[in-house]
Motif scaffolding. Sequence first.
Motif, short mmCIF file in Angstrom:
data_model
loop_
_atom_site.label_atom_id
_atom_site.label_comp_id
_atom_site.label_asym_id
_atom_site.label_seq_id
_atom_site.Cartn_x
_atom_site.Cartn_y
_atom_site.Cartn_z
N THR A 12 29.60 35.09 -7.84
CA THR A 12 29.29 36.01 -8.93
C THR A 12 28.00 35.59 -9.63
N LEU A 15 25.12 36.45 -7.40
CA LEU A 15 24.86 37.89 -7.47
C LEU A 15 24.02 38.22 -8.70
N ILE A 77 23.37 38.08 -0.27
CA ILE A 77 23.35 38.77 -1.57
C ILE A 77 21.96 39.31 -1.85
N VAL A 81 21.25 43.17 -2.76
CA VAL A 81 20.66 43.52 -4.05
C VAL A 81 19.30 44.19 -3.83
#
Length: 115
Positions: A12, A15, A77, A81
Amino acid sequence: MRSMNAYVFPVTLLLASNVFMTAAWYWHLKYKATPLLIVILISWGLAFFEYCLAVPANRLGSEVYSPAQLKTIQEVITLIVFAGFSAVYLGHTPTWNTAIGFALIALGAYFVFRG
């Protein structure tokens, strides 16, 4: 057995850090008239928050992931993204070639985690 948070929390944080990193690297592409020095200073400000999230993500993540796994998670990630940022903010929809390239990178990630 380790808590699920030990696995999820670093991901998390990675991210969130990648959102800041992607913004720091690419936000200015819509503002080409903005002087480069201003762009660099704003990007450094964004990168500060990226580091404030990435460093603890890697420190905490090293308790349950290997360094290679952490780097692989970060790269996957980053691609996700970036693809979203590019499509939503920059208006560049990924092509099939981009999708295939990202899929091949994800295949490489599979082998890093395979054990």
